[in-house]
Design an enzyme around this catalytic site. Structure first.
Site, PDB file in Angstrom:
ATOM      1  CB  CYS A 190     -33.340  20.683  42.536  1.00 17.62           C
ATOM      2  SG  CYS A 190     -33.126  19.366  43.761  1.00 17.62           S
TER       3      CYS A 190
ATOM      4  CG  ASP B  28     -28.960  15.434  47.955  1.00 19.26           C
ATOM      5  OD1 ASP B  28     -29.030  16.503  47.323  1.00 19.26           O
ATOM      6  OD2 ASP B  28     -29.905  14.635  48.055  1.00 19.26           O
TER       7      ASP B  28
ATOM      8  CD  GLU C  25     -29.607  19.421  40.593  1.00 17.67           C
ATOM      9  OE1 GLU C  25     -29.217  18.244  40.757  1.00 17.67           O
ATOM     10  OE2 GLU C  25     -30.161  20.077  41.486  1.00 17.67           O
TER      11      GLU C  25
END
Length: 250
Positions: A155, A64, A228
């Protein structure tokens, strides 16, 4: 909380998770299968329960951290597609939040695992994370503003939805959960405001577009939600390549 899919939109309430304007409803409905499977996948289940292995969460955080650098670049490229100062200010604000808030959370967690900032910066990007960031960067370089807003929406929206749902579902045990600060970050109304802003502007920009263009935007959105899902799934499996055996010797 009732789903906002196929419910009349009440403008007086504003954009909410349970009060979505028409085009946002279409996007959300198109992504519903992977969206709900994403919330039920092991990474999120165990994170909510507080039982997720630290190594898996560390893998996720490192990926991330890399992802957010490209996410910031996408917002920077969006600045070149508009003269609207409100849009420009939003894009700058997102970049500021990435560098001044979210990355600090990553640093705090990583310090607990004994991982240095040098290691964070040099972490190898997984094939799944690369597929995600390559997709949104290509859209940012080659498409219009509305396409970029749709590309970054999954997101923001997925995290806000999952954060609020985890906070409600595990409310009785959250205080003892080692991942409480993660849930706390994404469950807030302040975090949801970013999604609401994107949805409002996409709704405006999509109005009057042809059905073909709207379907293109919906495809961008669903692909983002799928990415995702794979981002968390590959973190749970600590998987760098499409097949684990391909990773030998790298």
């Amino acid at each position: 909380m009732m789903s906002a899919i196929n419910k009349p939109y009440d403008p007086a309430r504003g954009v909410r998770l349970d009060n979505l304007p028409p085009f946002a409803q279409r996007m959300r409905e198109a992504a519903d299968l992977v969206w709900e499977q994403g919330y039920r996948q092991p990474f999120l289940r165990e994170l909510g329960e507080g039982t997720l292995q630290r190594e898996k969460f560390a893998f996720y955080l490192l990926q991330d951290y890399r992802y957010l650098s490209d996410y910031a670049k996408v917002h920077a490229l969006a600045l070149t597609k508009t003269d609207d100062t409100e849009v420009m200010q939003f894009m700058v604000g997102v970049q500021s939040a990435i560098f001044n808030v979210e990355t600090n959370v990553h640093r705090k967690y990583m310090a607990g695992y004994g991982v240095s900032e040098e290691e964070m910066a040099g972490v190898r990007q997984s094939a799944f994370a690369r597929a995600y960031t390559s997709n949104i960067l290509s859209i940012a370089y080659g498409k219009e503003l509305v396409d970029i807003l749709v590309a970054v929406l999954p997101c923001a929206w997925v995290y806000a939805d999952y954060g609020q749902r985890l906070a409600r579902e595990f409310a009785d045990t959250l205080d003892a959960n080692p991942y409480k600060s993660w849930v706390d970050m994404y469950k807030t109304e302040e975090f949801w405001e970013g999604s609401a802003w994107l949805i409002e502007h996409i709704e405006r920009l999509a109005e009057g577009l042809s059905e073909k263009r709207k379907r293109e935007l919906i495809d961008i959105f669903v692909t983002g939600v799928e990415n995702e899902y794979m981002f968390w799934s590959s973190a749970y499996d600590m998987q760098y390549t499409w097949k684990p055996e391909w990773d030998r010797g790298r």
